[in-house]
Enzyme design. Structure first.
Site, PDB file in Angstrom:
ATOM      1  N   THR A  53      70.807  10.034  18.730  1.00  0.00           N
ATOM      2  CA  THR A  53      71.123  11.189  17.872  1.00  0.00           C
ATOM      3  C   THR A  53      72.103  12.132  17.864  1.00  0.00           C
ATOM      4  O   THR A  53      73.047  12.465  17.168  1.00  0.00           O
ATOM      5  CB  THR A  53      70.013  12.116  17.928  1.00  0.00           C
ATOM      6  OG1 THR A  53      68.588  11.363  17.837  1.00  0.00           O
ATOM      7  CG2 THR A  53      69.895  13.470  16.940  1.00  0.00           C
ATOM      8  N   PHE A  89      66.354  23.559  15.302  1.00  0.00           N
ATOM      9  CA  PHE A  89      67.568  23.173  14.429  1.00  0.00           C
ATOM     10  C   PHE A  89      67.004  22.995  12.832  1.00  0.00           C
ATOM     11  O   PHE A  89      67.918  22.600  11.946  1.00  0.00           O
ATOM     12  CB  PHE A  89      67.992  21.824  15.055  1.00  0.00           C
ATOM     13  CG  PHE A  89      67.239  20.861  15.108  1.00  0.00           C
ATOM     14  CD1 PHE A  89      66.845  19.975  14.143  1.00  0.00           C
ATOM     15  CD2 PHE A  89      66.489  20.513  16.493  1.00  0.00           C
ATOM     16  CE1 PHE A  89      65.955  19.107  14.335  1.00  0.00           C
ATOM     17  CE2 PHE A  89      65.555  19.390  16.539  1.00  0.00           C
ATOM     18  CZ  PHE A  89      65.334  18.558  15.321  1.00  0.00           C
ATOM     19  N   ASN A 132      75.468  13.942  12.152  1.00  0.00           N
ATOM     20  CA  ASN A 132      75.615  12.567  12.704  1.00  0.00           C
ATOM     21  C   ASN A 132      75.593  11.331  11.740  1.00  0.00           C
ATOM     22  O   ASN A 132      75.061  10.213  12.089  1.00  0.00           O
ATOM     23  CB  ASN A 132      74.488  12.562  13.702  1.00  0.00           C
ATOM     24  CG  ASN A 132      73.120  12.695  13.276  1.00  0.00           C
ATOM     25  OD1 ASN A 132      72.818  12.859  12.148  1.00  0.00           O
ATOM     26  ND2 ASN A 132      72.247  12.578  14.111  1.00  0.00           N
ATOM     27  N   LYS A 148      74.305  10.888   5.300  1.00  0.00           N
ATOM     28  CA  LYS A 148      74.100  12.126   5.276  1.00  0.00           C
ATOM     29  C   LYS A 148      75.588  12.803   4.584  1.00  0.00           C
ATOM     30  O   LYS A 148      76.712  12.009   4.356  1.00  0.00           O
ATOM     31  CB  LYS A 148      74.120  12.712   6.600  1.00  0.00           C
ATOM     32  CG  LYS A 148      72.995  12.256   7.195  1.00  0.00           C
ATOM     33  CD  LYS A 148      72.420  12.795   8.700  1.00  0.00           C
ATOM     34  CE  LYS A 148      71.116  12.418   8.982  1.00  0.00           C
ATOM     35  NZ  LYS A 148      70.902  13.176  10.430  1.00  0.00           N
ATOM     36  N   TYR A 168      62.276  16.446   5.951  1.00  0.00           N
ATOM     37  CA  TYR A 168      62.193  16.826   7.296  1.00  0.00           C
ATOM     38  C   TYR A 168      61.279  17.980   7.743  1.00  0.00           C
ATOM     39  O   TYR A 168      61.304  18.553   8.816  1.00  0.00           O
ATOM     40  CB  TYR A 168      63.693  17.395   7.785  1.00  0.00           C
ATOM     41  CG  TYR A 168      64.442  16.151   7.879  1.00  0.00           C
ATOM     42  CD1 TYR A 168      64.675  15.414   8.837  1.00  0.00           C
ATOM     43  CD2 TYR A 168      65.666  16.233   7.149  1.00  0.00           C
ATOM     44  CE1 TYR A 168      65.608  14.386   8.968  1.00  0.00           C
ATOM     45  CE2 TYR A 168      66.865  15.342   7.057  1.00  0.00           C
ATOM     46  CZ  TYR A 168      66.832  14.272   8.209  1.00  0.00           C
ATOM     47  OH  TYR A 168      67.819  13.454   8.108  1.00  0.00           O
ATOM     48  N   GLU A 182      59.305   7.366   3.753  1.00  0.00           N
ATOM     49  CA  GLU A 182      60.324   8.019   3.413  1.00  0.00           C
ATOM     50  C   GLU A 182      61.098   6.956   2.508  1.00  0.00           C
ATOM     51  O   GLU A 182      61.745   7.640   1.401  1.00  0.00           O
ATOM     52  CB  GLU A 182      61.339   7.568   4.664  1.00  0.00           C
ATOM     53  CG  GLU A 182      60.957   8.625   5.920  1.00  0.00           C
ATOM     54  CD  GLU A 182      61.695   8.628   6.819  1.00  0.00           C
ATOM     55  OE1 GLU A 182      61.793   9.350   7.792  1.00  0.00           O
ATOM     56  OE2 GLU A 182      62.812   7.668   6.890  1.00  0.00           O
ATOM     57  N   ARG A 232      77.067   6.095  15.033  1.00  0.00           N
ATOM     58  CA  ARG A 232      77.219   7.551  15.170  1.00  0.00           C
ATOM     59  C   ARG A 232      78.243   7.436  16.321  1.00  0.00           C
ATOM     60  O   ARG A 232      79.028   8.677  16.358  1.00  0.00           O
ATOM     61  CB  ARG A 232      75.857   8.060  15.908  1.00  0.00           C
ATOM     62  CG  ARG A 232      74.862   8.399  14.676  1.00  0.00           C
ATOM     63  CD  ARG A 232      73.260   8.807  15.015  1.00  0.00           C
ATOM     64  NE  ARG A 232      72.727   9.112  14.099  1.00  0.00           N
ATOM     65  CZ  ARG A 232      71.262   9.321  14.228  1.00  0.00           C
ATOM     66  NH1 ARG A 232      70.739   8.861  15.203  1.00  0.00           N
ATOM     67  NH2 ARG A 232      70.498   9.885  13.412  1.00  0.00           N
ATOM     68  N   HIS A 242      70.779   8.734   8.850  1.00  0.00           N
ATOM     69  CA  HIS A 242      69.442   8.994   9.186  1.00  0.00           C
ATOM     70  C   HIS A 242      68.859   7.228   9.204  1.00  0.00           C
ATOM     71  O   HIS A 242      69.281   6.546   8.538  1.00  0.00           O
ATOM     72  CB  HIS A 242      68.481   9.501   8.222  1.00  0.00           C
ATOM     73  CG  HIS A 242      67.089   9.531   8.250  1.00  0.00           C
ATOM     74  ND1 HIS A 242      66.359  10.326   9.193  1.00  0.00           N
ATOM     75  CD2 HIS A 242      66.467   8.597   7.717  1.00  0.00           C
ATOM     76  CE1 HIS A 242      65.071  10.023   8.995  1.00  0.00           C
ATOM     77  NE2 HIS A 242      65.067   9.188   8.150  1.00  0.00           N
TER      78      HIS A 242
HETATM   79  P1  IDP Z   1      67.014  11.027  14.488  1.00  0.00           P
HETATM   80  O1  IDP Z   1      67.964  11.326  13.423  1.00  0.00           O
HETATM   81  O2  IDP Z   1      68.018  10.386  15.812  1.00  0.00           O
HETATM   82  O3  IDP Z   1      65.878  10.543  14.436  1.00  0.00           O
HETATM   83  P2  IDP Z   1      65.484  13.768  15.129  1.00  0.00           P
HETATM   84  O4  IDP Z   1      65.273  14.217  16.255  1.00  0.00           O
HETATM   85  O5  IDP Z   1      64.679  12.820  14.045  1.00  0.00           O
HETATM   86  O6  IDP Z   1      66.872  12.451  15.364  1.00  0.00           O
HETATM   87  O7  IDP Z   1      66.339  14.622  14.312  1.00  0.00           O
HETATM   88  C1  IDP Z   1      66.735  14.525  13.004  1.00  0.00           C
HETATM   89  C2  IDP Z   1      67.979  15.152  12.692  1.00  0.00           C
HETATM   90  O8  IDP Z   1      67.977  16.578  13.009  1.00  0.00           O
HETATM   91  C3  IDP Z   1      69.145  14.423  13.420  1.00  0.00           C
HETATM   92  O9  IDP Z   1      69.501  13.298  13.007  1.00  0.00           O
HETATM   93  C4  IDP Z   1      70.287  15.588  13.439  1.00  0.00           C
HETATM   94  O10 IDP Z   1      71.024  15.674  12.387  1.00  0.00           O
HETATM   95  C5  IDP Z   1      69.328  16.909  13.554  1.00  0.00           C
HETATM   96  N1  IDP Z   1      69.257  17.346  14.997  1.00  0.00           N
HETATM   97  C6  IDP Z   1      68.306  16.949  15.683  1.00  0.00           C
HETATM   98  N2  IDP Z   1      68.495  17.667  17.071  1.00  0.00           N
HETATM   99  C7  IDP Z   1      69.350  18.370  16.829  1.00  0.00           C
HETATM  100  C8  IDP Z   1      69.932  19.426  17.735  1.00  0.00           C
HETATM  101  O11 IDP Z   1      69.629  19.807  18.697  1.00  0.00           O
HETATM  102  N3  IDP Z   1      70.863  20.393  17.032  1.00  0.00           N
HETATM  103  C9  IDP Z   1      71.332  20.191  15.614  1.00  0.00           C
HETATM  104  N4  IDP Z   1      70.763  19.133  14.909  1.00  0.00           N
HETATM  105  C10 IDP Z   1      69.767  18.374  15.523  1.00  0.00           C
HETATM  106 MG    MG Z   2      64.034  11.148  13.525  1.00  0.00          MG
END
Ligand code: IDP
Ligand code: MG
Length: 142
Positions: free
Chosen positions: A91, A57, A112, A9, A49, A126, A102, A115
């Site tokens: 996450t 978010f 973070n 990212k 996304y 994807e 992470r 992905h």
């Molecule tokens: P993942 O990347 O671990 O699969 P997802 O729930 O699919 O997590 O969320 C996609 C991306 O959205 C996360 O990697 C993160 O960058 C962002 N994200 C997820 N939850 C939050 C949040 O509560 N606050 C801000 N950003 C978030």
């Molecule tokens: Mg995800």
């Protein structure tokens, strides 16, 4: 052999962590089938996304993912999807296991570092979002 899509990212590329993160990915046994540097627009980040568009978010995520260059990487390994999720950790880096990418490098739940696809079916979608078959090492890399 299974495939997954990683994306390094904008926080990873801007902090010059590409090499360190790829080092961990290769050390964990993943083979790189394709990669390139990409700058997403808000539109293309939003498409990638789209599954999250109702989440609170979403706009922050789209803004972040289009804020700098990203490095999508097609990875291959047995059990690639689940093993890559294990390698990157939860996450929220505060909840990620010690030793995960992470936990080691990410600064927040949003920023973070990386992905990882969440299922083989989504991995195929994807991968096709970023790469044509011609751009991939079709027979794997030995
Ligand atoms: P993942 O990347 O671990 O699969 P997802 O729930 O699919 O997590 O969320 C996609 C991306 O959205 C996360 O990697 C993160 O960058 C962002 N994200 C997820 N939850 C939050 C949040 O509560 N606050 C801000 N950003 C978030
Ligand atoms: Mg995800």
């Amino acid at each position: 052999m299974e495939r997954t899509l990683a994306i390094l990212k904008p926080d990873c590329t801007s902090r010059n962590l590409i090499g360190k993160v790829i080092d961990k990915i290769e050390a964990a046994g993943f083979k790189i089938l394709g990669t390139k540097l990409v700058r997403l627009t808000e539109t293309t980040a939003g498409e990638f996304y789209a599954v999250h568009r109702e989440r609170p978010f979403y706009s922050e995520l789209v803004e972040f993912m289009s804020s700098g260059t990203v490095l999508p990487i097609v990875l291959e390994k047995q059990n690639a999807v689940a093993d890559f999720r294990t390698l990157i950790g939860a996450t929220d880096p505060a909840e990620a296991e010690v030793g995960t990418i992470r936990r080691e490098y990410a600064e927040s739940k949003g920023m973070n570092i990386v992905h990882g696809s969440d299922s083989p079916e989504n991995a195929a979608v994807e991968i096709a979002f970023f790469f044509s078959t011609k751009e991939l090492a079709e027979n794997g890399c030995e």
